[in-house]
Design an enzyme around this catalytic site. Structure first.
Site, mmCIF file in Angstrom:
data_model
loop_
_atom_site.group_PDB
_atom_site.id
_atom_site.type_symbol
_atom_site.label_atom_id
_atom_site.label_comp_id
_atom_site.label_asym_id
_atom_site.label_seq_id
_atom_site.Cartn_x
_atom_site.Cartn_y
_atom_site.Cartn_z
ATOM 1 N N ASP A 7 -70.746 -0.691 26.318
ATOM 2 C CA ASP A 7 -71.203 -1.855 25.566
ATOM 3 C C ASP A 7 -72.286 -2.529 26.423
ATOM 4 O O ASP A 7 -72.426 -2.233 27.616
ATOM 5 C CB ASP A 7 -70.022 -2.791 25.312
ATOM 6 C CG ASP A 7 -70.435 -4.106 24.694
ATOM 7 O OD1 ASP A 7 -71.098 -4.079 23.647
ATOM 8 O OD2 ASP A 7 -70.120 -5.160 25.281
ATOM 9 N N ASP A 9 -73.783 -6.412 25.904
ATOM 10 C CA ASP A 9 -73.579 -7.851 26.140
ATOM 11 C C ASP A 9 -72.160 -8.113 26.622
ATOM 12 O O ASP A 9 -71.191 -7.727 25.965
ATOM 13 C CB ASP A 9 -73.825 -8.637 24.858
ATOM 14 C CG ASP A 9 -75.238 -8.484 24.342
ATOM 15 O OD1 ASP A 9 -76.019 -9.415 24.462
ATOM 16 O OD2 ASP A 9 -75.558 -7.394 23.815
ATOM 17 N N ASP A 164 -66.055 -4.961 27.010
ATOM 18 C CA ASP A 164 -65.498 -6.207 27.530
ATOM 19 C C ASP A 164 -64.698 -7.005 26.506
ATOM 20 O O ASP A 164 -64.215 -8.088 26.846
ATOM 21 C CB ASP A 164 -66.641 -7.114 28.024
ATOM 22 C CG ASP A 164 -67.477 -7.651 26.863
ATOM 23 O OD1 ASP A 164 -67.468 -8.882 26.650
ATOM 24 O OD2 ASP A 164 -68.097 -6.857 26.153
#
Length: 217
Positions: A7, A9, A164
């Site tokens: 991922d 961001d 995250d």
């Protein structure tokens, strides 16, 4: 040697400062009060249209302007998406180490493609990745498994997904991939509610984690 899909961001970069600035420029143009970081951060992770929808709902803006305001935010953010955004500590060194080990690297993000390209180039990350699947690369966005499956198809199996958030966890589960959670990103729910294979707090921990998967593979 598994492919490694990240991922963006909240995993490789802290982009909330630029997202918050873009949101607040949009709100200022609408005569609205600004939002703080925690509020904006709670809205990110599902793509720009969802971010704008949540911002509009919080400020009571008319829903029939969603497409208009989304277009404005995306254009403004893309042009200024790397002014305040920073790469998390040790990310560049670890990505370089993975490249040297022979891992193929990819991105799977809900960020629009143009902004993703701008950010990766501006932060010196663009040379690391063999495949980038962005939020507008396909009709579906995460947590639908299709974007992650497209990244795996481009890079090869076996593959690991590193993210995250609960969105990333659901995406990995739907795609049937092991999920490694970076705990210092934008998780919006308690960690105990996330299904992970393992977790890490600093990127210098990640090579040893991945090496364990490589041995088992």
């Amino acid at each position: 040697m598994p492919s490694l899909i990240f991922d963006l961001d909240g995993t490789l970069i802290d982009s909330v400062p630029d997202l918050m600035a873009a949101v607040n420029r949009l709100l200022a143009a609408e005569g609205q009060d600004p939002m703080n970081r925690s509020e904006v951060q709670s809205y990110v992770g599902d793509g720009a249209p969802v971010l704008v929808r949540r911002v509009m709902a919080a400020r009571g803006l008319p829903t029939d302007r969603h497409a208009e305001l989304t277009g404005k935010l995306v254009a403004d953010y893309t042009a200024r998406s790397s002014e305040l955004t920073r790469v998390y500590p040790n990310v560049r060194d670890v990505l370089a180490e993975f490249q040297q080990r022979g891992h193929r690297l990819g991105i799977c993000t809900n960020k629009p493609g143009a902004a993703t390209e701008v950010v990766l180039r501006a932060l010196g990350l663009d040379g690391f990745f063999d495949a980038v699947i962005a939020g507008d690369s396909l009709a579906e966005k995460k947590p639908h498994p299709a974007p992650l499956q497209a990244a795996v198809a481009a890079l090869g199996s076996p593959a690991l997904y590193i993210g995250d958030s609960e969105v990333d966890a659901r995406t990995a589960e739907a795609a049937g991939l092991p999920f490694i959670l970076f705990t210092e990103g934008y998780l919006r729910v308690p960690l105990r509610e996330i299904r992970t294979t393992t977790t890490f707090r600093n990127f210098d921990e990640l090579p040893n984690i991945v090496a364990g998967f490589s041995v088992r593979a």
